[in-house]
Design a protein around this motif. Sequence first.
Motif, PDB file in Angstrom:
ATOM      1  N   TRP A   1     -27.853  21.460 -11.113  1.00 48.44           N
ATOM      2  CA  TRP A   1     -28.847  20.491 -11.590  1.00 48.44           C
ATOM      3  C   TRP A   1     -28.159  19.180 -11.947  1.00 48.44           C
ATOM      4  O   TRP A   1     -27.156  19.145 -12.650  1.00 48.44           O
TER       5      TRP A   1
ATOM      6  N   ASN B   1     -29.426  15.116 -12.935  1.00 53.51           N
ATOM      7  CA  ASN B   1     -30.534  14.189 -13.211  1.00 53.51           C
ATOM      8  C   ASN B   1     -31.888  14.882 -13.031  1.00 53.51           C
ATOM      9  O   ASN B   1     -32.818  14.345 -12.416  1.00 53.51           O
ATOM     10  N   LYS B   2     -31.950  16.110 -13.556  1.00 51.62           N
ATOM     11  CA  LYS B   2     -33.169  16.917 -13.558  1.00 51.62           C
ATOM     12  C   LYS B   2     -33.634  17.317 -12.157  1.00 51.62           C
ATOM     13  O   LYS B   2     -34.800  17.648 -11.946  1.00 51.62           O
ATOM     14  N   LYS B   3     -32.711  17.296 -11.213  1.00 53.03           N
ATOM     15  CA  LYS B   3     -33.043  17.720  -9.848  1.00 53.03           C
ATOM     16  C   LYS B   3     -32.065  18.811  -9.409  1.00 53.03           C
ATOM     17  O   LYS B   3     -30.859  18.714  -9.687  1.00 53.03           O
ATOM     18  N   PRO B   4     -32.554  19.859  -8.729  1.00 54.43           N
ATOM     19  CA  PRO B   4     -31.672  20.926  -8.246  1.00 54.43           C
ATOM     20  C   PRO B   4     -31.080  20.576  -6.875  1.00 54.43           C
ATOM     21  O   PRO B   4     -31.774  20.044  -6.002  1.00 54.43           O
TER      22      PRO B   4
END
Length: 315
Positions: free
Chosen positions: A229, A231-234
């Motif tokens: 993860w 910046n809040k992205k997988p």
Amino acid sequence: MKFDTAYSLSLDDKLSIYEVRELNFDETVDFDSDQDSFLCPNDACRAAFDTGNALSTFNAKNVNYLRTPHFKNKTTTRHIDGCRYASTHKTATGESDDDREENFPSEWVLTRRQYPRKPALTGVDASVPQDPAKVPSNRTTTSHGTNDSSPDKTSVFAHPVECFVSNIDDKDKLKRMPLKIGEHTATYWTFFKKIEYLQDNKGLIYWGKIKEIKDYTSSFRIDFEKKVWLNKKPYSVNVYLSKKLIENYRKRKAFLEQIKAAVDSERALYCFFYGVTPELKQVPSKKNPEQTFGVFSANIENLDHLIIREAPGVQ
């Protein structure tokens, strides 16, 4: 009783079982553990008997193994009184003595150990030592001292990995046991980092459950199940094994046997690697090459520092 180190008659030196495995699979050396004799690592004990007083090996030649490799006594193996390798008892907890690696190396040496053979004896059958009762020569090695204790150092990646995997249910031990790699010293627990946390620190042993292995015939890509993860992205994580890397590998046959079996395996497999840290890269989309997507990826640089294996209990 199982133990990690034994004296190799053909090499006139003490080897760990992991070094024996390395030599068995190494296509650049002439070695077959079935043709060698392994004797008690205790110098005094070994000197008391002839070279027929040998040990046996366990998982010395299996490409994949579930139970910890080791040397062990045969029913005919004898030891002097007081030799610590004479015991045949099971562990205090009642577990099989095949289940756990107790010999933790305190240092993993990144330079591969060399194994010079003893000189051939002129006019004497080379398979028969001139004086079998003598202790081994005081050859200086990178792995072993002159006593019979387990080595403080190892150059074989499988050894610290087995220590971690087989003791995963004892986190307190893994947090106590020190390990040095290069100039850095930490505990086993600190050095082994789950792949999803690879951003925490560089220079660690990263590991994770394999989602899929892409077989490109002459190269491979290992995709991990867990995502990173950022910046809040997988983001997916993978490592790539190039054709050149595999073709030049000294254990090429064994490696190809292992990874091709892993491609088709339905078992849960894990990958451990060291020496590279996957970094975020932008790669073109197959459907639309003009578009890119992010993935954490790395090219493996040394196959000696990568292992694919089952690892029960390491969830």
